[in-house]
Design an enzyme around this catalytic site. Structure first.
Site, PDB file in Angstrom:
ATOM      1  N   GLU A  51      -3.611   7.475  -4.140  1.00 55.87           N
ATOM      2  CA  GLU A  51      -3.345   6.163  -3.509  1.00 55.87           C
ATOM      3  C   GLU A  51      -3.140   5.137  -4.533  1.00 55.87           C
ATOM      4  OE1 GLU A  51      -5.744   4.626   0.069  1.00 55.87           O
ATOM      5  OE2 GLU A  51      -6.771   3.615  -1.641  1.00 55.87           O
ATOM      6  N   TYR A 102       0.799  -1.171   0.029  1.00 56.42           N
ATOM      7  CA  TYR A 102      -0.006  -0.016   0.012  1.00 56.42           C
ATOM      8  C   TYR A 102       0.814   1.161  -0.011  1.00 56.42           C
ATOM      9  CZ  TYR A 102      -3.165   3.525   1.620  1.00 56.42           C
ATOM     10  OH  TYR A 102      -3.650   4.863   1.658  1.00 56.42           O
TER      11      TYR A 102
END
Ligand code: GDP
Ligand code: MN
Length: 367
Positions: free
Chosen positions: A183, A98
């Site tokens: 993101e 992530y």
């Protein structure tokens, strides 16, 4: 906030040097070519958790892709249906990471967030497994941060360079596009190196005028909020039954607080802003009548917005719309006398004292 769809984000990623799979955007069976390899087909909807709900499928040929697409079209994703799909090569993923750049209001700076435990909702990852580092906007991403990040994620030397470039790309997008979130989840560790398998980009509303290339499109807004947005009005729907129109965000907040304190329940936040146009007042009242049929409280402190302008708008709106709610008007400031007279001539007795006005509003709402 404008949320971009995954494929729109991936196009931007590519421009900024972040590796993404080669993909094709399809919306109909006839767009799907013949193929014979592991591909993935993904619903393009502005909401996460598509994987869990069957919106991301591995397919091996055209027939499977068509079947998967038709099945996904029937899935309800938090009220959205997929009309577009990404069709891309399915990489063998060794690890899902992530990484994001977002604004951290507590440190008043953008921050890098990253974790070796990607592919899941980052909120479910324990704090100590998340790398968090502010990015000083005057300096940008430092070499030190790149090394520290790579080490935290447990990446080998060859991937250290890649993660550094990806972070620089994310921060550049954040900076250039006035994003509030950029993101990648998951960032896949594959045979071909680190590849962004998903994208999420959120653009700050107030900067949209600088980015004509960004589609102005809102997901997840209430119908009335959307209508207000299109008219350039600052409106937020709340739970209660007392409609509010005030000029200035500060006066709005104060009005909401006072009403709540007196035991009433505000139905909305509605900043009329500075206006000298009765038409805008009419629009505002029209919109407010959609959130309340009990009481509408108009609270104006006249300056740029003159009391007589507001009064003319109020009178015209009441005559045209014949709303069912009871009306309480409190006006003070520029052209106060004239404004009160216009209202009174039309049978509307305005008030000067805010506490008394609030008291009346809450009393009327309780009747
Ligand atoms: P989300 O659930 O809406 O966030 O959608 P994602 O794009 O993150 O996809 C969910 C999951 O599908 C990912 O965590 C991966 O495990 C898997 N996935 C997505 N893209 C690929 C791909 O190209 N190859 C493989 N093998 N899996 C993928
Ligand atoms: Mn994802």
């Amino acid at each position: 906030m404008v949320d971009l769809l995954e494929y729109e984000g991936k196009i931007i990623f590519k421009e900024y040097g972040i590796p993404v799979p080669d993909f094709k955007v399809v919306s109909d069976e006839k767009d799907i070519p013949d193929f014979n390899e592991r591909m993935v087909i993904k619903a393009q909807v502005p909401t996460g958790g598509r994987g869990k709900r069957g919106g991301v499928r591995i397919v091996n040929n055209r027939e499977e892709a068509v079947k998967a697409m038709n099945e996904i079209k029937n899935i309800n994703f938090d009220g959205y249906r997929a009309e577009k799909f990404i069709l891309e090569k399915a990489y063998v993923i060794k690890k899902e990471l992530y990484i994001s750049v977002t604004l951290d209001r507590s440190v008043e700076m953008p921050v890098t967030l990253a974790s070796a435990e990607g592919g899941v909702d980052i909120n479910s990852v324990p704090q100590e497994k998340i790398y968090k580092k502010p990015i000083n906007p005057f300096v940008g991403v430092t070499e030190y941060t790149k090394r520290e990040l790579s080490k935290f994620l447990g990446l080998s030397e060859d991937h250290a360079q890649e993660i550094g470039r990806i972070l620089v790309g994310l921060y550049s997008i954040y900076d250039k596009l006035d994003a509030s979130l950029v993101e990648i989840n998951p960032l896949g560790l594959t045979d071909k190196g680190l590849i962004a398998l998903d994208s999420k980009i959120t653009i700050e509303d107030d900067a949209l005028f600088r980015h004509k290339e960004i589609p102005v499109r809102y997901f997840g807004l209430d119908e009335i909020e959307l209508e207000a947005k299109k008219k350039g009005l600052s409106f937020v729907k709340l739970e209660g039954d007392i409609g509010i129109i005030a000029n200035g965000a500060g006066l709005n907040m104060a009005t909401i607080d006072l009403i709540a304190q007196a035991g009433g329940k505000p139905a909305n936040f509605f900043d009329l802003g500075g206006t000298d146009d009765p038409e805008k007042v009419i629009q505002a009242i029209e919109l407010a009548s959609k959130v309340t049929n009990k009481v509408l409280f108009i609270n104006i402190f006249g300056g740029v917005t003159r009391c007589d302008t507001v009064a003319r708008g109020v009178v015209q709106a009441i005559n045209e719309l014949k709303p069912k709610f009871k009306l309480v008007v409190r006006i003070r400031g520029a052209n106060e006398e004239e404004g009160r007279k216009i209202l009174l001539d039309h049978g509307i007795d305005s008030m000067l004292n805010l506490d008394e006005a609030v008291e009346r509003v809450v009393k009327l709402a309780g009747e």
